[in-house]
Motif scaffolding. Structure first.
Motif, PDB file in Angstrom:
ATOM      1  N   ALA A  41      44.617  11.108  46.171  1.00 45.18           N
ATOM      2  CA  ALA A  41      44.376  12.249  47.055  1.00 45.18           C
ATOM      3  C   ALA A  41      43.013  12.863  46.781  1.00 45.18           C
ATOM      4  O   ALA A  41      42.387  12.619  45.754  1.00 45.18           O
ATOM      5  CB  ALA A  41      45.474  13.291  46.856  1.00 45.18           C
ATOM      6  N   ALA A  42      42.568  13.682  47.727  1.00 42.71           N
ATOM      7  CA  ALA A  42      41.267  14.361  47.588  1.00 42.71           C
ATOM      8  C   ALA A  42      41.370  15.490  46.574  1.00 42.71           C
ATOM      9  O   ALA A  42      42.442  16.063  46.356  1.00 42.71           O
ATOM     10  CB  ALA A  42      40.817  14.901  48.937  1.00 42.71           C
ATOM     11  N   GLY A  43      40.230  15.819  45.944  1.00 44.77           N
ATOM     12  CA  GLY A  43      40.164  16.943  45.035  1.00 44.77           C
ATOM     13  C   GLY A  43      39.889  18.230  45.798  1.00 44.77           C
ATOM     14  O   GLY A  43      40.147  18.324  47.009  1.00 44.77           O
ATOM     15  N   ILE A  44      39.323  19.230  45.121  1.00 44.88           N
ATOM     16  CA  ILE A  44      39.133  20.532  45.761  1.00 44.88           C
ATOM     17  C   ILE A  44      38.078  20.491  46.866  1.00 44.88           C
ATOM     18  O   ILE A  44      38.046  21.380  47.725  1.00 44.88           O
ATOM     19  CB  ILE A  44      38.754  21.616  44.728  1.00 44.88           C
ATOM     20  N   ASP A  45      37.203  19.457  46.861  1.00 47.07           N
ATOM     21  CA  ASP A  45      36.163  19.384  47.892  1.00 47.07           C
ATOM     22  C   ASP A  45      36.653  18.723  49.177  1.00 47.07           C
ATOM     23  O   ASP A  45      35.933  18.676  50.183  1.00 47.07           O
ATOM     24  CB  ASP A  45      34.930  18.645  47.372  1.00 47.07           C
ATOM     25  N   GLY A  46      37.894  18.197  49.151  1.00 44.96           N
ATOM     26  CA  GLY A  46      38.464  17.584  50.347  1.00 44.96           C
ATOM     27  C   GLY A  46      37.940  16.198  50.649  1.00 44.96           C
ATOM     28  O   GLY A  46      38.331  15.589  51.656  1.00 44.96           O
ATOM     29  N   MET A  47      37.068  15.649  49.813  1.00 47.93           N
ATOM     30  CA  MET A  47      36.481  14.335  50.074  1.00 47.93           C
ATOM     31  C   MET A  47      37.466  13.213  49.759  1.00 47.93           C
ATOM     32  O   MET A  47      38.022  13.150  48.667  1.00 47.93           O
ATOM     33  CB  MET A  47      35.203  14.148  49.250  1.00 47.93           C
ATOM     34  N   GLU A  48      37.640  12.314  50.734  1.00 54.16           N
ATOM     35  CA  GLU A  48      38.492  11.151  50.535  1.00 54.16           C
ATOM     36  C   GLU A  48      37.675  10.012  49.941  1.00 54.16           C
ATOM     37  O   GLU A  48      36.438  10.006  49.987  1.00 54.16           O
ATOM     38  CB  GLU A  48      39.102  10.707  51.867  1.00 54.16           C
ATOM     39  N   PRO A  76      36.535  21.962  39.120  1.00 54.86           N
ATOM     40  CA  PRO A  76      37.924  22.180  38.702  1.00 54.86           C
ATOM     41  C   PRO A  76      38.847  21.182  39.402  1.00 54.86           C
ATOM     42  O   PRO A  76      38.542  20.709  40.503  1.00 54.86           O
ATOM     43  CB  PRO A  76      38.217  23.613  39.163  1.00 54.86           C
ATOM     44  N   VAL A  77      39.952  20.865  38.780  1.00 51.92           N
ATOM     45  CA  VAL A  77      40.917  19.969  39.407  1.00 51.92           C
ATOM     46  C   VAL A  77      41.744  20.756  40.423  1.00 51.92           C
ATOM     47  O   VAL A  77      41.832  21.984  40.361  1.00 51.92           O
ATOM     48  CB  VAL A  77      41.855  19.322  38.366  1.00 51.92           C
ATOM     49  N   ARG A  78      42.313  20.035  41.365  1.00 49.28           N
ATOM     50  CA  ARG A  78      43.223  20.659  42.341  1.00 49.28           C
ATOM     51  C   ARG A  78      44.629  20.608  41.768  1.00 49.28           C
ATOM     52  O   ARG A  78      45.173  19.530  41.530  1.00 49.28           O
ATOM     53  CB  ARG A  78      43.152  19.934  43.688  1.00 49.28           C
ATOM     54  N   ARG A  79      45.215  21.770  41.527  1.00 52.76           N
ATOM     55  CA  ARG A  79      46.530  21.851  40.893  1.00 52.76           C
ATOM     56  C   ARG A  79      47.639  21.560  41.895  1.00 52.76           C
ATOM     57  O   ARG A  79      47.714  22.176  42.965  1.00 52.76           O
ATOM     58  CB  ARG A  79      46.744  23.238  40.298  1.00 52.76           C
ATOM     59  N   VAL A  80      48.473  20.589  41.562  1.00 58.36           N
ATOM     60  CA  VAL A  80      49.665  20.293  42.357  1.00 58.36           C
ATOM     61  C   VAL A  80      50.835  20.135  41.397  1.00 58.36           C
ATOM     62  O   VAL A  80      50.643  19.972  40.187  1.00 58.36           O
ATOM     63  CB  VAL A  80      49.502  18.998  43.197  1.00 58.36           C
ATOM     64  N   THR A  96      38.024  15.589  41.786  1.00 59.77           N
ATOM     65  CA  THR A  96      37.297  15.068  42.947  1.00 59.77           C
ATOM     66  C   THR A  96      37.027  13.583  42.730  1.00 59.77           C
ATOM     67  O   THR A  96      37.117  13.068  41.608  1.00 59.77           O
ATOM     68  CB  THR A  96      35.958  15.802  43.115  1.00 59.77           C
ATOM     69  N   VAL A  97      36.682  12.880  43.808  1.00 62.20           N
ATOM     70  CA  VAL A  97      36.391  11.454  43.692  1.00 62.20           C
ATOM     71  C   VAL A  97      35.211  11.234  42.742  1.00 62.20           C
ATOM     72  O   VAL A  97      35.219  10.299  41.931  1.00 62.20           O
ATOM     73  CB  VAL A  97      36.088  10.841  45.076  1.00 62.20           C
ATOM     74  N   LEU A  98      34.192  12.089  42.827  1.00 66.90           N
ATOM     75  CA  LEU A  98      33.037  11.968  41.942  1.00 66.90           C
ATOM     76  C   LEU A  98      33.461  12.070  40.481  1.00 66.90           C
ATOM     77  O   LEU A  98      33.044  11.259  39.639  1.00 66.90           O
ATOM     78  CB  LEU A  98      32.003  13.052  42.269  1.00 66.90           C
ATOM     79  N   ARG A 205      43.774  25.057  27.100  1.00 69.68           N
ATOM     80  CA  ARG A 205      44.339  23.916  26.382  1.00 69.68           C
ATOM     81  C   ARG A 205      44.842  22.903  27.398  1.00 69.68           C
ATOM     82  O   ARG A 205      44.927  23.187  28.578  1.00 69.68           O
ATOM     83  CB  ARG A 205      45.472  24.347  25.447  1.00 69.68           C
ATOM     84  N   GLY A 206      45.186  21.724  26.933  1.00 70.57           N
ATOM     85  CA  GLY A 206      45.771  20.718  27.815  1.00 70.57           C
ATOM     86  C   GLY A 206      44.769  19.683  28.310  1.00 70.57           C
ATOM     87  O   GLY A 206      43.564  19.877  28.281  1.00 70.57           O
ATOM     88  N   VAL A 207      45.336  18.550  28.754  1.00 64.04           N
ATOM     89  CA  VAL A 207      44.582  17.465  29.378  1.00 64.04           C
ATOM     90  C   VAL A 207      45.246  17.212  30.720  1.00 64.04           C
ATOM     91  O   VAL A 207      46.348  16.667  30.770  1.00 64.04           O
ATOM     92  CB  VAL A 207      44.630  16.182  28.516  1.00 64.04           C
ATOM     93  N   PRO A 208      44.626  17.604  31.828  1.00 61.59           N
ATOM     94  CA  PRO A 208      45.292  17.515  33.132  1.00 61.59           C
ATOM     95  C   PRO A 208      45.725  16.096  33.483  1.00 61.59           C
ATOM     96  O   PRO A 208      44.911  15.170  33.441  1.00 61.59           O
ATOM     97  CB  PRO A 208      44.227  18.011  34.118  1.00 61.59           C
ATOM     98  N   GLN A 209      47.007  15.905  33.779  1.00 61.93           N
ATOM     99  CA  GLN A 209      47.478  14.621  34.270  1.00 61.93           C
ATOM    100  C   GLN A 209      46.953  14.402  35.679  1.00 61.93           C
ATOM    101  O   GLN A 209      47.062  15.274  36.528  1.00 61.93           O
ATOM    102  CB  GLN A 209      49.006  14.592  34.283  1.00 61.93           C
ATOM    103  N   GLY A 210      46.406  13.231  35.915  1.00 63.83           N
ATOM    104  CA  GLY A 210      45.876  12.929  37.234  1.00 63.83           C
ATOM    105  C   GLY A 210      44.487  12.338  37.193  1.00 63.83           C
ATOM    106  O   GLY A 210      44.036  11.723  38.155  1.00 63.83           O
ATOM    107  N   GLY A 211      43.792  12.491  36.065  1.00 60.99           N
ATOM    108  CA  GLY A 211      42.459  11.932  35.917  1.00 60.99           C
ATOM    109  C   GLY A 211      42.486  10.631  35.131  1.00 60.99           C
ATOM    110  O   GLY A 211      43.357  10.431  34.279  1.00 60.99           O
ATOM    111  N   PRO A 212      41.522   9.719  35.350  1.00 65.67           N
ATOM    112  CA  PRO A 212      41.504   8.420  34.658  1.00 65.67           C
ATOM    113  C   PRO A 212      41.301   8.521  33.153  1.00 65.67           C
ATOM    114  O   PRO A 212      41.667   7.613  32.414  1.00 65.67           O
ATOM    115  CB  PRO A 212      40.315   7.693  35.308  1.00 65.67           C
ATOM    116  N   LEU A 213      40.722   9.620  32.679  1.00 61.30           N
ATOM    117  CA  LEU A 213      40.421   9.760  31.259  1.00 61.30           C
ATOM    118  C   LEU A 213      41.611  10.292  30.456  1.00 61.30           C
ATOM    119  O   LEU A 213      41.701  10.065  29.248  1.00 61.30           O
ATOM    120  CB  LEU A 213      39.209  10.685  31.089  1.00 61.30           C
TER     121      LEU A 213
END
Length: 443
Positions: A41-48, A76-80, A96-98, A205-213
């Motif tokens: 899904a797109a991040g906060i910038d809406g870019m696909e 920032p990440v988009r919180r879902v 975001t994709v970038l 704190r924390g490592v957001p789930q959803g990123g490749p790292l």
């Protein structure tokens, strides 16, 4: 650690990976292929993902310059949130994709540095390893102890949300020496999140789930747990933040649980879920959706219910979607889920599930055909005689009973359903278990 792995680790460590390695064109090309394949899904910038190449061509030189001089600021990440199997919600952070591209590029550079030193008993998010490897190891180690085997199931409460940044960065500095790369990773940890209401939340704190790292960072932190368990001589299996420790008695398990709870709290600053953590016999233990029953791997009752509930949701006859779209959704879910659970499913059970799934699809078609006139036309087209069609098309039996009607089953037979794209669990099971074809009898 094997001699080969130790040599690889020493070579990687002496190599000294830097931010320049992350930004190499060939590394970024591989990273982009992975991000593109994962879609997301797109991040906060809406870019696909599809819009990114044009953006990259126009802005990359400026972005690269900011990365090199240390002024780049991750978005920032988009919180879902998504439902958890045990109730409640799991928080995810969609970059975001970038930022997904940059994180993937970092992960590709760091993986060769850390992979050789990771424990042989760690299976989550690692090359050539899987959840199936983890459950097989648990079965092998558990069956060695037979009836005496007890399992320490230590549940980490909201692990990805509670990772201590200072502790994680200290672990990273032990093998990653480039200050620019470390600073960029810390920026990602501190990037924050935008909630559904549009509010900015700091990342303390924390490592957001959803990123490749995130999976790699989790393994780097929890490798300290692995090393402690190995030092103590415990038999254990870990998949990401899920792990079990095997022992030979209830009392030993309780001592281990208390000791590991203290280690996690004091050394890694992690919270143990007191309610969910427990010591049970091997037969009563569940891990990654499986359990060990009579020395064999079986999927749990909870996993079975989850699988069937999802199929029922997709094939719910009041959805109003076309059968074609329902079957496409069914294919997408069933092939992935069954591919995972088949390790704990026997051939007979696969056939039974196959019949149940086809019944659900027949039921959906029958409901979709609606009026007697439509049902008559459809049944005639499928080769049913006119006299028989009249009996079925005007039947007052409910939809669920009609799915077992012999005439309906003849019309929508297995071959016809397969032509429509309905997945065959029996064939999928055979193709996975016997990729070169079923074994031929001797003689």
């Amino acid at each position: 650690m094997s001699v080969e792995n130790r040599t690889q680790a020493e070579t990687a460590s002496s190599r000294g990976y830097t931010l320049n390695d992350v930004l190499r064109p060939e590394n970024l090309t591989i990273a982009w292929k992975q991000v593109k394949a994962n879609r997301g899904a797109a991040g906060i910038d809406g870019m696909e993902v599809g819009d990114f190449p044009a953006f990259m061509r126009e802005h990359w030189e400026k972005i690269r310059s900011k990365l090199e001089d240390g002024t780049y600021k991750p978005s920032p990440v988009r919180r879902v949130s998504i439902p958890k199997d045990g109730g409640g919600r799991r928080l995810l952070g969609i970059p975001t994709v970038l930022d997904r591209l940059i994180q993937q590029a970092i992960a590709q550079v760091l993986t060769p540095l850390y992979e050789p030193i990771f424990s042989e008993h760690s299976h989550g998010f690692r090359p050539t390893r899987s959840a199936h490897d983890a459950i097989r190891e648990m079965a092998e180690e558990g069956n060695k102890r037979r009836k005496r085997c007890h399992v320490v199931d230590c549940d980490l409460q909201a692990f990805f949300d509670t990772v201590d940044h200072q502790k994680l960065m200290a672990r990273l500095r032990q093998r990653t020496t480039d200050p620019e790369l470390l600073a960029l990773i810390l920026k990602y940890l501190k990037a924050g999140a935008i909630t559904r209401e549009g509010k900015y939340e700091k990342s303390l704190r924390g490592v957001p789930q959803g990123g490749p790292l995130s999976p790699l960072l989790a393994n780097i932190l929890l490798d300290e747990l692995d090393k402690e368990l190995e030092k103590r001589g415990h038999s254990f299996v870990r998949y990401a933040d899920d792990f079990v420790i095997l022992c030979t008695s209830l009392r030993a398990g309780q001592r281990i649980l208390e000791s590991i709870r203290h280690f996690l709290s004091e050394k890694l600053k992690l919270i143990v879920n007191e309610v969910k953590s427990r010591v049970v016999t091997l037969a009563d233990a569940s891990f990654l959706g499986f359990q060990i029953v009579r020395r064999k791997v079986r999927w749990t009752e909870k996993s079975q219910k989850k699988f069937k509930a999802k199929v029922k949701q997709i094939t719910k006859r009041t959805r109003g979607h076309s059968p074609k779209s329902v079957i496409a959704e069914l294919q997408s879910y069933v092939r992935g889920a069954f591919n995972y659970y088949q390790l704990g499913i026997g051939f007979g059970e696969a056939r039974e599930l196959d019949g149940w799934l086809r019944s659900r699809v027949r039921l959906y078609y029958w409901k979709q055909w609606g009026r007697p006139r439509t049902r008559r036309r459809k049944l005639l087209k499928l080769g049913i005689g006119r006299d028989e069609v009249k009996l079925a098309s005007r039947s007052r039996k409910g939809h669920w009973r009609m799915r077992h009607n012999s005439l309906v089953q003849r019309a929508m037979n297995n071959a016809w359903l397969e032509d429509q794209g309905v997945p065959s669990l029996e064939k999928q099971w055979v193709s996975i278990r016997y990729p070169n074809g079923p074994k031929k009898p001797k003689g």
